[in-house]
Design a protein around this motif. Structure first.
Motif, PDB file in Angstrom:
ATOM      1  N   HIS A 153       0.830  -1.187   0.038  1.00 50.01           N
ATOM      2  CA  HIS A 153      -0.090   0.002  -0.051  1.00 50.01           C
ATOM      3  C   HIS A 153       0.699   1.250   0.076  1.00 50.01           C
ATOM      4  O   HIS A 153       1.610   1.377   0.926  1.00 50.01           O
TER       5      HIS A 153
ATOM      6  N   ASN B 194      -6.635   1.112  -1.483  1.00 51.47           N
ATOM      7  CA  ASN B 194      -6.183   0.460  -3.014  1.00 51.47           C
ATOM      8  C   ASN B 194      -4.935  -0.414  -2.532  1.00 51.47           C
ATOM      9  O   ASN B 194      -3.934   0.383  -1.895  1.00 51.47           O
TER      10      ASN B 194
ATOM     11  N   THR C 195      -1.650  -3.338  -3.775  1.00 55.82           N
ATOM     12  CA  THR C 195      -0.994  -4.139  -4.816  1.00 55.82           C
ATOM     13  C   THR C 195      -0.705  -5.633  -4.383  1.00 55.82           C
ATOM     14  O   THR C 195       0.034  -5.526  -3.440  1.00 55.82           O
TER      15      THR C 195
ATOM     16  N   SER D  67      -3.726  -5.343  -8.996  1.00 54.19           N
ATOM     17  CA  SER D  67      -4.304  -4.348  -8.107  1.00 54.19           C
ATOM     18  C   SER D  67      -5.720  -4.741  -7.576  1.00 54.19           C
ATOM     19  O   SER D  67      -6.378  -5.454  -8.200  1.00 54.19           O
TER      20      SER D  67
ATOM     21  N   GLN E 220      -8.925  -3.497  -4.394  1.00 52.75           N
ATOM     22  CA  GLN E 220      -9.378  -2.494  -3.377  1.00 52.75           C
ATOM     23  C   GLN E 220     -10.344  -3.235  -2.263  1.00 52.75           C
ATOM     24  O   GLN E 220     -11.265  -4.022  -2.819  1.00 52.75           O
TER      25      GLN E 220
END
Length: 615
Positions: free
Chosen positions: A318, A357, A359, A386, A388
């Protein structure tokens, strides 16, 4: 040492599994068998000699090292080639060797030599400064083997020299094998032992594919892979190098790729080797499925990894900060061998924040086994995805309430994640039932609440805890707890004992301070009297004052009648004092002078310092 041995054993087992799953690799394009008709007989061209390598007979088209070039001479109009291994000295009547020379500029066949019986061939009447390909085909009654094609460039017409290529100057190979991994096409090239310029060998990989009737084709010049990408397992006597290319994905699962590699020396365009095209049919990239378990935890399903991977490392970022790490390998409890062999990896990440968000970085370690039983480990580069976390009302997982009767405190925690603090965006509301009505007693994001005195007076209480955020709270999702509080006199009794202990300790402290202060005042008063009594016209020295100070603390002089202030010494008192002979005293210096005589500092025979008044 034990852990390293265990890892090597696991890798060996996985490599055996991969080797046994050869039929699955055939579907990905590693092995291809083409059917060819020639006159009335049927021949099979096999581009990979894996299925033929089991025979140990010298009269086999898969004989190791066959077809390698040993010596090449190039002029402006001719190419002379000598082979390292040929069947002319063997009585193998069923094996035929053919050579084809083609002009790569015009694609015109210059010469075809069938059933070669010697170790050397010569091709004359060539054009200067042109590229010519040499293709060797070996056949028997069932199969035909096509070796990688050599490309040579003739000299310019003005050049009358002879270019000789041999030993390390001549680029030769033993075998080229290809492997398909998610996103990657890998070549492993086996070289003869006399090749020393491994790092100077480059690869030109040509990749072509077709989408919507439109043809795409591009080239990549690649260097040999280092040990961070591919490494060998065990001690190997052969020399190998690896090349790889990333497969482009155009959101189309029905793409067929054709890949071809050309090997050449750096800064040497006179010779090269081209392998046969490899068909890569419908490769599947790594796919990741995200399943939200809550606003702070997520289950991730990773699929289409390499078959029978060794391990898969995953990291959640993050804003470039590492939040969590995990991995899949054979030691993971919730992972089966079926998941590993199918290239699947399920992982759960928690302690995340809602509406953030993140990764996901994935790096797989894959085993490789060549047709000659060489073992390698391929480290795929990290693949990033990615995702969320979800937003909305808090989770439907109620918190567990607990009550501590000693300090009259309520606390709560999540039973699944063992977390109590959910973040600054969350709050708690604690209600208790008073007079048949639910009354709010606490609102905030602390994870505990101490009961107020008015609540402690109650013996039985019922509490309800709600969790909310900026979206609101779930009224139907709460935690409830019934609390039985001990009678209040227990608390008063404990408080009285504590107060009594504190008072007694404070009283003793005051007494000690008074005693110490009284002793200090008495010593100070006594010191002043001594100083006044012995002070003469001059100032008494610091040494004598310090000595007098040391004798005045806490009744240190009570046994000496001369220093008793409330009693004047009589002759009887003086006669009781010990008498000292004059010869036992040595006078050193004058320290005082008065009406009754002079006072000297001296030393007795036992080295004791004394003061002597002399009349």
């Amino acid at each position: 040492m034990m852990s390293r041995s265990l890892v090597l054993f696991i890798i060996f087992i996985i490599l055996k599994i991969v080797h046994s799953q050869e039929e699955q690799f055939i579907q990905t394009g590693i092995h291809y068998i083409y059917k060819r008709k020639k006159k009335s007989a049927t021949y099979f061209i096999h581009l990979d000699n894996h299925i033929l390598s089991s025979s140990s007979s010298l009269c086999t088209i898969s004989r190791p090292g066959f077809g390698q070039l040993e010596h090449v001479q190039i002029t402006s109009y001719s190419i002379n080639i000598r082979f390292k291994n040929i069947f002319s000295y063997l009585k193998c009547s069923s094996i035929y060797v053919h050579a084809f020379i083609t002009n790569t500029h015009t694609n015109q066949l210059e010469r075809a030599i069938e059933n070669i019986q010697t170790n050397t061939i010569s091709i004359n009447r060539l054009l200067p400064n042109h590229n010519y390909s040499l293709t060797i085909k070996i056949s028997d009654e069932k199969y035909m083997r096509i070796l990688p094609t050599h490309i040579f460039q003739t000299l310019e017409s003005s050049n009358e020299n002879i270019l000789t290529l041999s030993n390390d100057d001549l680029l030769t190979i033993e075998q080229i094998e290809s492997f398909i991994f998610p996103h990657t096409h890998l070549y492993i090239v086996t070289l003869p032992n006399h090749i020393r310029r491994l790092t100077n060998i480059l690869g030109n990989i040509t990749l072509s594919y077709k989408i919507n009737e439109k043809q795409y084709k591009y080239h990549h010049i690649v260097k040999p892979l280092d040990n961070n990408v591919i490494s060998r397992i065990g001690r190997m006597t052969t020399k190998t190098i690896g090349f790889s290319i990333e497969l482009p994905y155009e959101n189309n699962t029905s793409i067929e790729y054709s890949s071809k590699i050309q090997l050449f020396y750096l800064n040497d365009q006179r010779q090269s080797i081209i392998d046969h095209p490899v068909l890569i049919k419908y490769p599947q990239p790594i796919t990741v499925e995200f399943l939200s378990l809550s606003t702070r935890s997520i289950r991730i399903f990773i699929r289409h990894l390499c078959l029978s991977y060794i391990e898969v490392k995953t990291i959640v970022y993050h804003n470039l900060n590492v939040i969590s790490r995990s991995q899949c390998d054979i030691s993971k409890k919730d992972l089966s061998l079926v998941d590993i062999t199918n290239g699947e990896c399920p992982i759960i990440f928690d302690k995340l924040q809602p509406e953030k968000n993140y990764t996901l970085s994935i790096r797989a370690t894959c085993p490789i086994t060549t047709s000659s039983s060489l073992s390698f480990v391929f480290y795929d580069r990290p693949r990033n995805f990615s995702f969320q976390t979800t937003s909305g009302l808090p989770d439907n997982i109620p918190l567990v309430l607990s009550f501590n009767n000693n300090n009259r405190t309520l606390s709560w925690i999540n039973s699944l994640t063992h977390m109590s603090y959910l973040g600054p965006e969350y709050y708690y509301e604690l209600f208790t039932k008073l007079n048949d009505n639910w009354t709010l007693v606490y609102h905030g994001n602390s994870t505990q609440y101490q009961l107020k005195p008015k609540l402690i007076e109650k013996t039985n209480l019922t509490f309800r805890l709600y969790v909310g955020n900026r979206y609101g709270r779930q009224d139907n999702n709460y935690s409830q707890l019934n609390v039985n509080i001990d009678p209040i006199y227990h608390s008063n009794s404990n408080n009285q004992i504590v107060i009594i202990i504190i008072l007694i300790s404070f009283l003793f402290l005051i007494i000690f301070v008074f005693l110490f202060f009284g002793c200090y005042l008495r010593s100070k008063n006594l010191y002043g009297k001594l100083k006044k009594k012995y002070k003469q016209n001059g100032n008494i020295s610091d040494k004598e004052l310090d000595h007098l100070r040391s004798l005045t603390y806490c009744n240190a002089l009570k046994d000496n009648i001369l220093y008793t202030w409330n009693h004047t010494p009589t002759n009887v008192d003086i006669n009781k004092l010990p008498k000292i002979q004059r010869t036992m005293i040595k006078l050193e210096r004058l320290i005082g002078k008065g009406a009754f005589g002079e006072v000297y500092a001296g030393t007795m025979t036992n080295n004791q310092l004394v003061a002597i008044k002399v009349n």
